[in-house]
Design a protein around this motif. Structure first.
Motif, mmCIF file in Angstrom:
data_model
loop_
_atom_site.group_PDB
_atom_site.id
_atom_site.type_symbol
_atom_site.label_atom_id
_atom_site.label_comp_id
_atom_site.label_asym_id
_atom_site.label_seq_id
_atom_site.Cartn_x
_atom_site.Cartn_y
_atom_site.Cartn_z
ATOM 1 N N CYS A 59 6.776 22.121 32.412
ATOM 2 C CA CYS A 59 6.992 20.781 32.978
ATOM 3 C C CYS A 59 8.295 20.174 32.475
ATOM 4 C CB CYS A 59 5.817 19.862 32.631
ATOM 5 S SG CYS A 59 4.301 20.289 33.505
ATOM 6 N N THR A 60 8.607 20.372 31.214
ATOM 7 C CA THR A 60 9.861 19.876 30.667
ATOM 8 C C THR A 60 11.055 20.532 31.358
ATOM 9 O OG1 THR A 60 8.800 19.518 28.530
ATOM 10 C CG2 THR A 60 11.205 19.607 28.540
ATOM 11 N N GLY A 61 10.964 21.833 31.615
ATOM 12 C CA GLY A 61 12.036 22.532 32.318
ATOM 13 C C GLY A 61 12.219 22.033 33.736
ATOM 14 N N PHE A 62 11.119 21.808 34.447
ATOM 15 C CA PHE A 62 11.214 21.294 35.814
ATOM 16 C C PHE A 62 11.832 19.900 35.858
ATOM 17 C CE2 PHE A 62 7.571 24.241 37.023
ATOM 18 C CZ PHE A 62 8.427 25.153 37.639
ATOM 19 N N VAL A 63 11.451 19.038 34.934
ATOM 20 C CA VAL A 63 12.016 17.688 34.896
ATOM 21 C C VAL A 63 13.509 17.744 34.580
ATOM 22 C CG1 VAL A 63 11.989 15.507 33.606
ATOM 23 C CG2 VAL A 63 9.850 16.532 34.365
ATOM 24 N N ALA A 64 13.896 18.601 33.634
ATOM 25 C CA ALA A 64 15.319 18.731 33.291
ATOM 26 C C ALA A 64 16.112 19.260 34.483
ATOM 27 C CB ALA A 64 15.484 19.653 32.085
ATOM 28 N N ALA A 65 15.568 20.232 35.201
ATOM 29 C CA ALA A 65 16.266 20.772 36.373
ATOM 30 C C ALA A 65 16.396 19.724 37.474
ATOM 31 C CB ALA A 65 15.520 21.997 36.893
ATOM 32 N N ALA A 66 15.348 18.928 37.673
ATOM 33 C CA ALA A 66 15.404 17.885 38.703
ATOM 34 C C ALA A 66 16.434 16.823 38.345
ATOM 35 C CB ALA A 66 14.028 17.253 38.881
ATOM 36 N N LEU A 67 16.478 16.406 37.087
ATOM 37 C CA LEU A 67 17.461 15.399 36.677
ATOM 38 C C LEU A 67 18.892 15.943 36.777
ATOM 39 C CD1 LEU A 67 15.652 13.794 33.614
ATOM 40 C CD2 LEU A 67 15.978 12.820 35.887
ATOM 41 N N ALA A 68 19.081 17.200 36.416
ATOM 42 C CA ALA A 68 20.416 17.791 36.523
ATOM 43 C C ALA A 68 20.845 17.895 37.985
ATOM 44 C CB ALA A 68 20.438 19.166 35.869
ATOM 45 N N THR A 69 19.925 18.251 38.861
ATOM 46 C CA THR A 69 20.232 18.337 40.290
ATOM 47 C C THR A 69 20.598 16.961 40.841
ATOM 48 O OG1 THR A 69 18.745 20.208 40.537
ATOM 49 C CG2 THR A 69 19.321 19.012 42.541
ATOM 50 N N LEU A 70 19.846 15.948 40.474
ATOM 51 C CA LEU A 70 20.163 14.592 40.926
ATOM 52 C C LEU A 70 21.521 14.123 40.417
ATOM 53 C CD1 LEU A 70 16.697 12.832 40.578
ATOM 54 C CD2 LEU A 70 17.899 13.423 42.686
ATOM 55 N N ALA A 71 21.859 14.476 39.183
ATOM 56 C CA ALA A 71 23.146 14.070 38.635
ATOM 57 C C ALA A 71 24.297 14.730 39.388
ATOM 58 C CB ALA A 71 23.216 14.420 37.153
ATOM 59 N N VAL A 72 24.147 16.008 39.736
ATOM 60 C CA VAL A 72 25.212 16.715 40.453
ATOM 61 C C VAL A 72 25.329 16.195 41.882
ATOM 62 C CG1 VAL A 72 25.859 18.968 41.388
ATOM 63 C CG2 VAL A 72 25.146 18.766 39.018
ATOM 64 N N VAL A 73 24.216 15.904 42.530
ATOM 65 C CA VAL A 73 24.255 15.390 43.894
ATOM 66 C C VAL A 73 24.873 13.991 43.914
ATOM 67 C CG1 VAL A 73 22.804 14.587 45.803
ATOM 68 C CG2 VAL A 73 22.379 16.816 44.769
ATOM 69 N N HIS A 74 24.540 13.183 42.928
ATOM 70 C CA HIS A 74 25.072 11.821 42.868
ATOM 71 C C HIS A 74 26.573 11.816 42.590
ATOM 72 C CE1 HIS A 74 25.219 7.541 42.261
ATOM 73 N NE2 HIS A 74 25.745 7.723 41.052
ATOM 74 N N ARG A 75 27.009 12.577 41.610
ATOM 75 C CA ARG A 75 28.436 12.657 41.260
ATOM 76 C C ARG A 75 28.746 14.090 40.877
ATOM 77 N NH1 ARG A 75 33.376 11.280 42.145
ATOM 78 N NH2 ARG A 75 34.681 11.150 40.320
ATOM 79 N N PRO A 77 30.527 17.575 39.696
ATOM 80 C CA PRO A 77 31.485 17.783 38.604
ATOM 81 C C PRO A 77 32.875 18.174 39.084
ATOM 82 C CG PRO A 77 29.975 19.629 38.776
ATOM 83 C CD PRO A 77 29.492 18.599 39.748
ATOM 84 N N TRP A 78 33.050 18.519 40.357
ATOM 85 C CA TRP A 78 34.372 18.870 40.862
ATOM 86 C C TRP A 78 35.148 17.602 41.217
ATOM 87 C CZ3 TRP A 78 29.797 20.836 42.788
ATOM 88 C CH2 TRP A 78 29.273 20.178 43.906
ATOM 89 N N PRO A 79 36.481 17.712 41.400
ATOM 90 C CA PRO A 79 37.302 16.511 41.624
ATOM 91 C C PRO A 79 36.980 15.809 42.943
ATOM 92 C CG PRO A 79 38.670 18.493 41.474
ATOM 93 C CD PRO A 79 37.256 18.910 41.315
#
Length: 97
Positions: A59-75, A77-79
């Motif tokens: 469950c911790t891994g799934f939550v971390a993956a979901a938060l990382a995905t949301l962060a990349v979709v929101h902003r 890392p590329w220019p």
């Protein structure tokens, strides 16, 4: 409520007493630990539920993956490659030939 099992004596003279936690409404109990009584004294060994530990890890891994995905979709890392940014990059003296 804790329930102590019947004492069990091994061939070496060690006495083992199981401890369980009574389930709700008469359901099955859950192991809590084990008392070991020998010539050295009494020791307590807690029961470890490996399935519960694995579930918490997954469950911790799934939550971390979901938060990382949301962060990349929101902003991402590329220019920022908007039209205005591309024009400014093309007009900069560093990129002229």
């Amino acid at each position: 409520m804790l329930v102590f099992g019947d004492p069990y004596e091994t061939s070496s003279g060690t006495v083992l007493i199981t401890v369980t936690r009574q389930g709700r409404r008469g359901g099955p109990g859950r192991a809590v630990g084990l008392y070991t009584i020998d010539s050295d004294g009494v020791t307590w060994t807690p029961a470890v539920d490996g399935g519960r530990i694995a579930l918490i890890g997954a469950c911790t891994g799934f939550v971390a993956a979901a938060l990382a995905t949301l962060a990349v979709v929101h902003r991402p890392p590329w220019p920022n490659l908007t039209e205005r940014a591309m024009i400014a990059l093309a007009e900069s003296p560093k990129h002229r030939r």
